[in-house]
Design a protein around this motif. Structure first.
Motif, PDB file in Angstrom:
ATOM      1  N   VAL A   1       0.855  -1.192   0.000  1.00  0.00           N
ATOM      2  CA  VAL A   1       0.000   0.000   0.000  1.00  0.00           C
ATOM      3  C   VAL A   1       0.886   1.235   0.000  1.00  0.00           C
ATOM      4  O   VAL A   1       1.901   1.282   0.708  1.00  0.00           O
TER       5      VAL A   1
ATOM      6  N   ALA B   1      -3.005   0.367  -3.935  1.00  0.00           N
ATOM      7  CA  ALA B   1      -2.807  -0.948  -3.322  1.00  0.00           C
ATOM      8  C   ALA B   1      -2.633  -1.984  -4.423  1.00  0.00           C
ATOM      9  O   ALA B   1      -3.314  -1.919  -5.460  1.00  0.00           O
TER      10      ALA B   1
ATOM     11  N   ILE C   1      -7.071  -8.649  -3.526  1.00  0.00           N
ATOM     12  CA  ILE C   1      -7.102  -7.959  -2.235  1.00  0.00           C
ATOM     13  C   ILE C   1      -8.490  -8.149  -1.641  1.00  0.00           C
ATOM     14  O   ILE C   1      -9.504  -7.819  -2.266  1.00  0.00           O
TER      15      ILE C   1
ATOM     16  N   THR D   1      -9.416  -3.816   2.977  1.00  0.00           N
ATOM     17  CA  THR D   1      -8.536  -2.705   3.328  1.00  0.00           C
ATOM     18  C   THR D   1      -9.026  -2.118   4.640  1.00  0.00           C
ATOM     19  O   THR D   1     -10.204  -2.233   4.988  1.00  0.00           O
TER      20      THR D   1
ATOM     21  N   ALA E   1      -3.808  -3.321   3.665  1.00  0.00           N
ATOM     22  CA  ALA E   1      -4.579  -4.154   2.745  1.00  0.00           C
ATOM     23  C   ALA E   1      -4.283  -5.617   3.045  1.00  0.00           C
ATOM     24  O   ALA E   1      -3.180  -5.966   3.477  1.00  0.00           O
TER      25      ALA E   1
ATOM     26  N   TRP F   1      -1.806  -9.449   6.033  1.00  0.00           N
ATOM     27  CA  TRP F   1      -1.882  -7.997   5.945  1.00  0.00           C
ATOM     28  C   TRP F   1      -0.583  -7.392   5.418  1.00  0.00           C
ATOM     29  O   TRP F   1       0.506  -7.905   5.676  1.00  0.00           O
TER      30      TRP F   1
END
Length: 452
Positions: free
Chosen positions: A105, A127, A134, A137, A180, A186
């Protein structure tokens, strides 16, 4: 040893509190608060910026204190890994790091440190994920969940996009982070520092305390002397803060038989629901803790059943689920390493891994400030001379004023960390070393005010 191959590397931090040990293959062990000291540097070609991932991003794959311990015995990493796998009953699957990368990110606008005078902050960020879509977020302020007012994708797809997010910020200097998540975990946090230029807000927070202490267990051989008293004394120390640093203090004590598994989960749920983004939540946890068969920390309620351990203990993931979602600032004090043989030697490697638990809670995606009573395989000491555990004795002294090194009549996280480290070692003749794990994005929070 004769072939000259590296077996282990050690990085002791200059603060003399944090350290990391790792093998050339990437298996590591880290003290509480030390996982961000080292990481993986991945090049993306001569014309692109490289990526850096702290080892915490790959904790589930490479955090192996069992391997590190056996390397010191075998002087061979492969043999150590084999023995560790045999002990835990499953084989390690070696993966190419580039196949398990979390997203990245980057905040594009505005520039960090920009002066801001409204409570609505708009960020534009990029991102991307090379290992799958993904999934989520998240925005955080000083490590805690932010209130998102709106969010909209400007361009891109599920694996790479530019997005606009509007969040509510407090009227003060603050650090906003964006994260994200994909199927591997993460991202590293992308940070934006808010340089508050608006009117000051003198809001006084409320404090919510969940105090858990278990001295009396169903099996008397597990009984402790002062765990319940430690929790009671912690409550009394913070009651004096009402009207000072905190507008009001609400306490839920769970002592001995009252600290059942369901009651603890209800208490954590209560804490999450009650604490607003302007308030502070504290958990004090004292009793027995172990590492369960799956490698996860477990707190033992008074009626724990060894045969039904999964159903009758409180898992690390339970604490993570509730504490990580608390809107306000969250602080955990835990003292649960009183014995390495709670179940009479029937389990191997069962002593609680406090370092891993603390680092999980303090990760950017959880954001909890953690004080542990000890480190590594140390045991927590109790003594009739103090009528408390050593950790609680030092904690109470610090809160009541001994930790006020700056002489400003307040006790901050950093001051308490410093005092606990020195005082507990003094009380136990060096046998016990408390640790602190803090999110990188948390400020030096004041947690107590000294009565004049």
């Amino acid at each position: 040893m004769q072939d000259g191959k590296e077996l282990l590397a050690l990085f002791p931090h200059a603060d003399r509190k944090r350290w990391v040990l790792w093998t050339p293959q990437g298996y590591y062990q880290a003290s509480a608060g030390a996982e961000d000291l080292i990481g993986w540097h991945l090049n993306n070609g001569a014309d692109k910026t490289p990526d850096f991932y702290s080892v915490s991003r790959f904790r589930e794959h490479f955090y192996r204190p069992d391997v590190i311990a056996r390397v010191l015995d075998t002087l061979d990493v492969d043999e150590a890994l084999q023995l560790a796998n045999q002990a835990r009953g499953r084989k390690t699957i070696t993966r190419d790091l580039r196949t398990i990368l979390p997203p990245t990110v980057m905040i594009l606008e505005p520039k960090s440190g920009t002066k801001w005078d409204t409570k609505r902050l708009v960020l534009i960020y990029h991102a991307s994920s090379t290992t799958g879509p993904i999934l989520n977020t998240e925005a955080r302020i000083n490590g805690r969940p932010a209130t998102v007012l709106s969010e909209a994708r400007m361009r891109g797809n599920e694996q790479e996009f530019v997005q606009k997010i509007e969040i509510e910020i407090p009227p003060e200097d603050a650090e906003v982070t964006l994260l994200a998540k994909n199927k591997h975990g993460w991202s590293e946090p992308a940070a934006f520092f808010v340089n508050w230029a608006g009117a000051k807000d003198w809001y006084k927070p409320e404090l919510y305390i969940l105090a858990i202490g278990v001295s009396q267990y169903g099996n008397p051989e597990r009984n402790l002397q002062y765990a319940a008293k430690d929790a009671s004394d912690f409550i009394e120390a913070f009651k004096a803060q009402k009207g000072g640093l905190y507008k009001n203090i609400t306490i839920r004590p769970l002592l001995n038989d009252a600290a059942s598994r369901d009651a603890i989960l209800d208490g954590l749920d209560w804490l999450e629901r009650q604490t607003t983004n302007r308030d502070v939540a504290m958990v004090f946890l004292s009793g027995h803790g172990i590492t369960g068969p799956g490698g996860e920390y477990r707190f033992l309620p008074p009626d724990v059943d060894e045969v039904r351990l999964k159903r009758t203990s409180v898992r690390a993931s339970d604490f993570l689920e509730f504490l990580g979602k608390i809107a306000g600032k969250a602080v955990l004090f835990f003292d649960t390493c009183h014995s390495g043989d709670v179940f009479g030697g029937t389990r191997t490697d069962s002593q609680a891994d406090v370092d891993k638990f603390a680092n999980q809670l303090a990760a950017a995606e959880s954001g909890v400030i953690v004080f542990t009573s000890s480190s590594g395989k140390q045991f927590s000491k109790e003594d009739a001379q103090w009528e408390n555990g050593a950790f609680t004795e030092a904690l109470l002294e610090g809160i009541r004023g001994m930790a006020d090194f700056s002489k400003d009549w307040y006790i901050s996280i950093a001051e308490l960390e410093e005092y606990l480290g020195d005082r507990v070692k003094e009380l136990t003749d060096g046998a016990q070393t408390p640790k602190t794990a803090k999110p990188r994005t948390v400020e030096n929070l004041r947690i107590a005010r000294i009565r004049r």
